[in-house]
Scaffold this active site. Structure first.
Site, PDB file in Angstrom:
ATOM      1  N   CYS A 316       0.713  -1.246  -0.116  1.00 28.41           N
ATOM      2  CA  CYS A 316      -0.020  -0.087   0.141  1.00 28.41           C
ATOM      3  C   CYS A 316       0.824   1.255   0.093  1.00 28.41           C
ATOM      4  O   CYS A 316       0.468   2.259  -0.712  1.00 28.41           O
ATOM      5  CB  CYS A 316      -0.927  -0.075   1.106  1.00 28.41           C
ATOM      6  SG  CYS A 316      -0.201   0.096   2.888  1.00 28.41           S
ATOM      7  N   HIS A 367      -2.880   1.150   6.694  1.00 30.19           N
ATOM      8  CA  HIS A 367      -3.088   0.884   5.282  1.00 30.19           C
ATOM      9  C   HIS A 367      -3.676   2.251   4.993  1.00 30.19           C
ATOM     10  O   HIS A 367      -4.066   3.276   5.538  1.00 30.19           O
ATOM     11  CB  HIS A 367      -4.279   0.111   5.106  1.00 30.19           C
ATOM     12  CG  HIS A 367      -4.674  -0.402   3.866  1.00 30.19           C
ATOM     13  ND1 HIS A 367      -3.541  -1.106   3.102  1.00 30.19           N
ATOM     14  CD2 HIS A 367      -5.586  -0.338   2.945  1.00 30.19           C
ATOM     15  CE1 HIS A 367      -4.146  -1.246   1.842  1.00 30.19           C
ATOM     16  NE2 HIS A 367      -5.204  -0.783   1.960  1.00 30.19           N
ATOM     17  N   HIS A 379      -6.223   1.392  -4.260  1.00 37.02           N
ATOM     18  CA  HIS A 379      -5.080   1.018  -3.068  1.00 37.02           C
ATOM     19  C   HIS A 379      -4.533  -0.349  -3.565  1.00 37.02           C
ATOM     20  O   HIS A 379      -5.122  -1.228  -4.677  1.00 37.02           O
ATOM     21  CB  HIS A 379      -5.703   0.913  -1.792  1.00 37.02           C
ATOM     22  CG  HIS A 379      -6.756  -0.440  -1.779  1.00 37.02           C
ATOM     23  ND1 HIS A 379      -6.782  -1.230  -0.572  1.00 37.02           N
ATOM     24  CD2 HIS A 379      -7.441  -0.865  -2.679  1.00 37.02           C
ATOM     25  CE1 HIS A 379      -7.504  -1.951  -0.727  1.00 37.02           C
ATOM     26  NE2 HIS A 379      -8.357  -2.266  -1.992  1.00 37.02           N
TER      27      HIS A 379
END
Length: 407
Positions: A316, A367, A379
């Site tokens: 990420c 995240h 993402h």
């Protein structure tokens, strides 16, 4: 906070009691896992107001740090009681879900009497606030009154559930978004799961569509396939989304053993490319945001690789590092928490902003992705690689922290 309680006196003489309280501002002690966004939601304020009230120049917080969360000072006025039979008063601490009408009913008094007794100029109260109330809470509810037609402005409380928006709640209770925000003192369209909102009237009853007694299965049609020629930038993930197929199905009908494809290659696809009438997009903030999104979309389908930040694979934070630098914003390679500390909160997100999540595979900020508008974000997903997800997904709703923007 100093509390003063006026006690009942039954004697007719010498009943003059003077008391005074000092103004105070409510505070919050920072706990592990707190963020300005969470604290602002808890006390029904905004991140910018919190920073202004506490003279903060950044979003950094420390455990046990004291923050002012309300600028409203509550003063207990000097009061003289001179009565042969003084009314006893006690204190009541406001709980989550309370409002003046509910407290007034509980103590058999009126809203105006409560406001007068506590020197309130509005109906706004907050969790943890101490109020003076006359008498004791009713042990048993009063007898039911004769049914009457409720006034037009009667209200009830609605608890926000996953997937709710102000527009959806407004339709359910036949209210406009502006009225909902006004009744609840909201400054933005942001709401959160579990939040209590005042609504007028009752929810509209929905008549379900009757189910056919004997449903007839439609005739099975042979699967239609067409041919698609791969162009520069294509990935199996992008092609499958375009033709509403799974990557597995695409590989199966083309006899592919890997995800490797090349420009000019012919692939069989089922059906035709979906014709989508998109919702008018919200304009990104500046040229960087537009380039940021374009670069990010160009690598859709790239597989997930832990620690990866190249076209061979991304995690990420590596995905953000790659897209930002390619779009012209030179920034180092950091973790999700590292990018969190190099951005600032925004109440009204725009495409190109970052969206952060907490407590996913570890405690704290863990995240992040790129906000695209219309509740969607891009993402690096562990299973699907670089792909688009929706914030209304219960998992992302549960771990959502907030929207931020690069300094």
């Amino acid at each position: 906070m100093k509390k003063t309680i006026v006690r009942a006196v039954s004697t007719a003489a010498f009943l003059s009691t003077v008391y005074a309280g000092s103004a105070y501002a409510s505070t919050h002690t920072v706990e592990k896992g707190d963020s300005l966004w969470k604290i602002a939601n808890k006390y029904q304020t905004t991140v910018s107001d919190l920073k202004s009230l506490n003279n903060l120049n950044s979003d950094f917080l420390q455990v046990n740090q004291k923050l002012k969360v309300s600028s409203e000072a509550v003063a207990e006025p000097v009061k003289t009681v001179t009565s042969t039979t003084a009314t006893s008063t006690t204190t009541y601490v406001v709980k989550n879900g309370d409002y003046l009408g509910k407290i007034a009913n509980q103590f058999s008094t009126t809203v105006s009497a409560l406001k007068s007794l506590n020197g309130l100029n509005s109906d706004k109260i907050y969790v943890g606030q101490t109020l003076k109330v006359s008498g004791k809470a009713s042990a048993t509810p009063p007898p039911a009154p004769t049914p009457v037609t409720p006034p037009a402005d009667s209200s009830s409380v609605y608890t926000v559930v996953s997937g709710d928006t102000l527009g959806k709640i407004g339709l359910q209770y036949k209210m406009s978004v502006a009225d909902l925000k006004k009744v609840n003192g909201l400054n933005s369209d942001r709401i959160y799961v579990g939040q209590k909102l005042k609504v007028t009237g009752k929810a509209a009853e929905v008549t379900p569509t009757p189910t056919p007694t004997q449903p007839v299965a439609p005739p099975v049609q042979p699967e239609k396939t067409t041919e698609y020629t791969i162009k520069s930038g294509d990935t199996l993930g992008g092609i499958s989304l375009k033709f509403k197929m799974t990557v597995q199905k695409l590989k199966e009908i083309n006899g592919l053993k890997t995800d490797m494809i090349y420009v000019g290659q012919k692939l069989k696809v089922s059906g035709e490319a979906a014709v989508v009438t998109p919702t008018p997009p919200v304009e990104p903030v500046g040229e960087f945001a537009a380039d940021f999104i374009n670069v990010a979309k160009s690598v859709m389908g790239t597989p997930y690789v832990w620690g990866g930040s190249t076209l061979n694979g991304f995690d990420c934070s590596g995905f953000i590092y790659y897209a930002a630098n390619k779009a012209g914003y030179k920034i180092g390679r950091y973790s999700a928490a590292g990018y969190y500390s190099r951005t600032y909160y925004v109440d009204q997100p725009k495409p190109g902003d970052l969206v952060f999540f907490e407590n996913t595979y570890k405690q704290g900020i863990s995240h992040l992705g790129i906000y695209l508008g219309n509740n969607e974000f891009l993402h690096a997903d562990e299973k699907r690689g670089v792909s688009i997800a929706n914030l209304s997904n219960p998992y992302y709703t549960a771990h959502f922290d907030g929207f931020k923007r690069f300094y």
